[in-house]
Design a protein around this motif. Structure first.
Motif, mmCIF file in Angstrom:
data_model
loop_
_atom_site.group_PDB
_atom_site.id
_atom_site.type_symbol
_atom_site.label_atom_id
_atom_site.label_comp_id
_atom_site.label_asym_id
_atom_site.label_seq_id
_atom_site.Cartn_x
_atom_site.Cartn_y
_atom_site.Cartn_z
ATOM 1 N N PRO A 658 0.774 -1.193 0.050
ATOM 2 C CA PRO A 658 0.044 0.151 -0.041
ATOM 3 C C PRO A 658 0.882 1.288 -0.072
ATOM 4 C CG PRO A 658 0.032 -0.832 2.298
ATOM 5 C CD PRO A 658 0.895 -1.885 1.709
ATOM 6 N N ILE A 659 0.567 2.301 -0.636
ATOM 7 C CA ILE A 659 1.008 3.625 -0.588
ATOM 8 C C ILE A 659 -0.002 4.762 -0.256
ATOM 9 C CG2 ILE A 659 2.793 2.922 -2.174
ATOM 10 C CD1 ILE A 659 1.324 4.381 -4.373
ATOM 11 N N CYS A 711 -2.924 8.722 -7.013
ATOM 12 C CA CYS A 711 -4.431 9.061 -6.487
ATOM 13 C C CYS A 711 -5.062 7.570 -6.397
ATOM 14 C CB CYS A 711 -5.077 9.977 -7.088
ATOM 15 S SG CYS A 711 -5.375 9.612 -9.043
ATOM 16 N N PRO A 712 -6.134 7.561 -5.774
ATOM 17 C CA PRO A 712 -6.689 6.290 -5.579
ATOM 18 C C PRO A 712 -7.158 5.589 -6.820
ATOM 19 C CG PRO A 712 -7.833 7.560 -4.195
ATOM 20 C CD PRO A 712 -6.770 8.752 -4.969
ATOM 21 N N PHE A 713 -7.173 6.369 -8.286
ATOM 22 C CA PHE A 713 -7.131 5.762 -9.432
ATOM 23 C C PHE A 713 -5.962 5.083 -9.952
ATOM 24 C CE2 PHE A 713 -6.626 6.350 -14.008
ATOM 25 C CZ PHE A 713 -7.755 5.533 -14.499
ATOM 26 N N ASP A 714 -4.780 5.267 -9.276
ATOM 27 C CA ASP A 714 -3.657 4.561 -9.637
ATOM 28 C C ASP A 714 -3.484 3.202 -9.134
ATOM 29 O OD1 ASP A 714 -2.801 6.841 -11.512
ATOM 30 O OD2 ASP A 714 -2.247 7.781 -9.528
ATOM 31 N N GLY A 715 -4.398 2.694 -8.397
ATOM 32 C CA GLY A 715 -4.166 1.632 -7.668
ATOM 33 C C GLY A 715 -4.509 0.398 -8.624
ATOM 34 N N ARG A 738 -3.831 4.386 -0.283
ATOM 35 C CA ARG A 738 -4.886 4.876 0.698
ATOM 36 C C ARG A 738 -4.421 6.315 0.787
ATOM 37 N NH1 ARG A 738 -2.377 0.420 5.291
ATOM 38 N NH2 ARG A 738 -3.219 -1.394 4.284
ATOM 39 N N ARG A 739 -5.751 6.956 1.663
ATOM 40 C CA ARG A 739 -5.882 8.396 1.934
ATOM 41 C C ARG A 739 -4.684 8.712 2.706
ATOM 42 N NH1 ARG A 739 -11.250 8.840 5.579
ATOM 43 N NH2 ARG A 739 -10.603 7.523 7.179
#
Length: 745
Positions: A658-659, A711-715, A738-739
């Motif tokens: 996770p990042i 951003c979350p889209f890059d997961g 993650r936020r």
């Protein structure tokens, strides 16, 4: 012009003002403005008792305002006027009319008298008499022109017949100027305001025998000028006046009937686009005021008068005027019929209770007044009057016997009312002490029974729980089956009005667990559980090993710490130090995996390495150091394993991780193989080599994908594929974005 003078009407003896406004934002100096009566009488010399010229300048808007005041208007003041503005090579003009009411207009059947001919043929002693008889006010100007004309009357050699002194043509029509020359073969030149005219579609030159013609087609205000016909050194001149046709009404106003509060639009259509019109209501001119009651809209030939939220005062006759006509329409505004959706009802209430009278009407803009037995009700500490939308309320708190009465609501502007009776009910009861069961209000703290309170080891743990109950409840704190008391010097329990507080000084890991609070009084009891989590710094990583050394690179591997500080390990800090200086430098920070490759080491130096573990609380107190050091051999060329051929393989794979959103992140793996492989990165099986958000690096066998500000889209699932002549190999990992901060942090 930003505002042109408009046609005006005044009675004999009255005053009137004409206004012209000029925008000088693009001009370096003040423009020149002249006022004329007719086409030649300059009014600047007529200022005095009956005429005044004024000008003002607004520095904020860069607008010059020029005003012509006519005082005690006389019947002979009526006629056509003109305003000219000029600045260097720029010129503009407009015509307007003044109508004088109050005297009968004498219609003569005699032919029109040419004043010029009378003056030319009359002796000088008769000039003033002729001027008075025919209403000539600028006698001096006429005599100057007459003198000039007489000079021109000398025998002409070149011309047999000259131009007339003046010509007049209606705008849009054509006119032909003609002269007769003595020599039929002579060439003539035509000038306009001193500039030679070139033949075009609008200007046509004709030679017919001794006659020379200048034809001007489609005359406009630009053609209003002085014209000259030149034969050699001899010339004859004339003035051409272009008369604007009156603006006609193509579509008249229509009568309108609207309800109060609605919008009114009176629309007409005129014959000429951009023409000015004047609006009147019951004979009074309408202008834009500060309340924006009236709005004037132009759209080509259409002119619209807009009245917002019409009232009864807007009833009347509205007139639109142009230079060639006028139209009248009647506007009627009717009151809306007010409907009662809910009437007020009779109430019977007890002492100390609240009484609410409520009604609902159809118009939310209608206000009203409340009355008690015919006397207007005023607001005070107990009485509240509200009006929200269509609903009107009268609220009486803490009802008393004197509040018993007939209450009436009267809508403003309507001839009816709504009535209801308030009856007071007196009830005698024996006093019983009030008892409320106890209640724990965790929701006031923004928490629920599932919430977890996180505290860092060493900090103070304070649980402040709001409680209610009458009589005041007793409070018991428990952890598991054990009742928590103040026997431990670190623990303190307090109970105040509305709160119970549990405090632990210097929280330790053993203080973690589920705490229960029980509140009791004679009316009942309530319980609540609070989950407490104590987090601490992580322990040191374990089993740090040097797995491989090649060229200027060292491969390291280690194990996570046994103690993660009761929270997730968010990364590692890898440092290197030259054994000679023992100065530590950070190679990677917030590194997520348990193996890495340290590159760019210096030949001839001996290195040792250490690693810290990181969690949300901070850095592990102690690092994990390598037992052995690594010496980087000196060589003229970077060493390689086998320069001929080596099987392609990925030695260190990608790792799921996770990042944190907003911080740059990297994915790394190691590849071996000769010849040098071609590397391609994929996200969810889509090639991302050409996307600017990603940067691909390859150095000494270490492949790195840098993701800029994820951003979350890059997961998603990221894949690294290496290909050379000896084969191919792929590795993939799952990336979670993650936020920025954990929900409980």
């Amino acid at each position: 012009f930003t505002e042109k003078p408009q046609d005006g009407e005044v009675t004999v003896g009255g005053n009137i003002t004409f206004v012209a406004k000029v925008n000088t934002d693009s001009l370096l100096k003040k423009p020149t403005v002249k006022w004329f009566k007719g086409k030649w009488m300059d009014l600047a010399s007529k200022c005095g008792k009956y005429l005044q010229l004024k000008e003002t300048f607004d520095r904020n808007t860069m607008v010059h305002t020029f005003e012509m005041h006519i005082i005690s208007a006389q019947a002979n003041f009526a006629g056509a006027y003109r305003c000219e503005v000029s600045f260097r090579n720029k010129f503009d003009s407009c015509n307007f009319n003044l109508t004088i009411h109050g005297e009968a207009v004498h219609v003569s059947t005699e032919p029109d008298v040419d004043v010029w001919e009378l003056l030319k043929n009359a002796p000088a002693s008769e000039y003033e008499k002729i001027a008075f008889q025919y209403g000539i006010t600028d006698l001096r100007g006429m005599l100057k022109r007459l003198k000039k004309m007489r000079k021109d009357e000398k025998k002409s050699v070149a011309f047999l017949k000259k131009l007339d002194p003046a010509y007049q043509v209606t705008k849009g029509h054509k006119i032909k100027l003609a002269v007769e020359v003595a020599n039929p073969d002579v060439e003539v030149r035509w000038l306009k305001n001193g500039q030679e005219i070139q033949p075009t579609g609008r200007y046509i030159f004709e030679n017919v025998g001794n006659m020379r013609y200048l034809t001007i087609n489609h005359c406009s205000l630009v053609d209003d000028a002085a014209y000259c016909c030149l034969v050699g050194e001899e010339k004859c001149t004339t003035e051409l006046f272009v008369k604007e046709p009156p603006v006609q009404l193509v579509k008249n106003l229509e009568d309108q009937m609207v309800m109060k509060g609605e919008r009114v639009e009176l629309e007409c259509e005129v014959s000429e686009e951009g023409a000015s019109v004047k609006w009147e209501k019951d004979g009074v001119e309408l202008t834009r005021d500060e309340s924006f009651k009236y709005r004037f809209k132009k759209d080509g030939c259409k002119h619209v008068l807009i009245i917002n939220e019409a009232t009864k005062e807007d009833c009347g006759h509205y007139k639109v005027k142009t230079s060639g006509g006028e139209s009248v329409a009647e506007v009627l505004v009717q009151e809306k019929q007010l409907e009662v959706y809910q009437s007020i009802a009779d109430l019977t209430v007890k002492a100390k209770d609240q009484a609410v009278f409520k009604c609902e009407v159809s118009d939310e803009n209608v206000t009203g007044t409340w009355y008690k037995n015919g006397v207007e009700v005023k607001q005070d500490a107990r009485i509240n009057i509200t009006h929200i939308g269509r609903i009107h309320k009268l609220t009486i708190d803490d009802v008393k016997p004197e509040d018993e009465a007939d209450y009436t609501f009267v809508p403003d502007g309507y001839a009816f009312n709504l009535s209801a009776k308030l009856s007071f009910l007196e009830v005698k009861i024996d006093y019983v002490p009030r008892q409320d069961p106890p209640k724990i209000h965790l929701d006031c703290m923004g928490r629920t029974s599932d919430s977890t309170i996180v505290v860092v080891a060493g900090n103070k743990l304070r649980l402040d729980v709001p409680i209610t109950g009458d009589p005041a409840p007793t409070v018991i704190w428990t952890k598991g089956e054990k009742v928590v008391t103040e026997g431990d010097s670190r623990v303190r329990v307090e109970t105040t009005t509305g709160h119970c507080v549990f405090t632990v000084e210097g929280a330790e890991r053993q203080d973690e667990g589920i705490y229960s609070v029980v509140v009791r009084n004679p009316a009942g009891e309530d319980t609540a559980d609070i989950n407490v989590k104590v987090v601490d710094l992580p322990g040191s990583p374990e089993a740090l090993k040097i797995m491989d050394v090649w060229g200027f690179n060292v491969a390291l591997e280690w194990k996570p710490p046994k103690d993660n500080g009761n929270c997730e390990i968010t990364g590692y800090r890898i440092q290197k130090a030259d054994k000679k200086t023992m100065e530590w430098y950070t190679v990677f920070d917030q590194y997520r995996r348990t193996h890495c490759v340290v590159s760019d080491l210096i030949m001839g130096n001996e290195y040792i390495f250490r690693i810290f573990a990181i969690n949300p609380v901070g850095l592990s107190p102690e690092p994990c150091n390598t037992k052995d050091s690594v010496f980087i051999q000196k060589t003229d060329h970077p060493p390689t394993r086998d320069m001929t051929s080596q099987r392609l393989r990925i030695t260190h794979p990608l790792v799921n991780r996770p990042i944190i959103a907003g911080y740059n992140a990297t994915l790394s793996c190691s590849v071996r193989g000769i010849p040098k492989p071609k590397v391609t990165w994929y996200k969810n099986k889509v090639d991302i080599s050409n996307e600017a958000k990603y940067r691909m690096l390859s150095k000494h066998g270490v492949l790195t994908l840098e993701i800029r500000k994820p951003c979350p889209f890059d997961g998603g699932v990221y894949t690294c594929k290496a290909v050379n002549d000896s084969g191919e190999d792929t590795v993939e990992c799952k990336l979670e974005v993650r936020r920025k901060y954990p929900a409980w942090w």
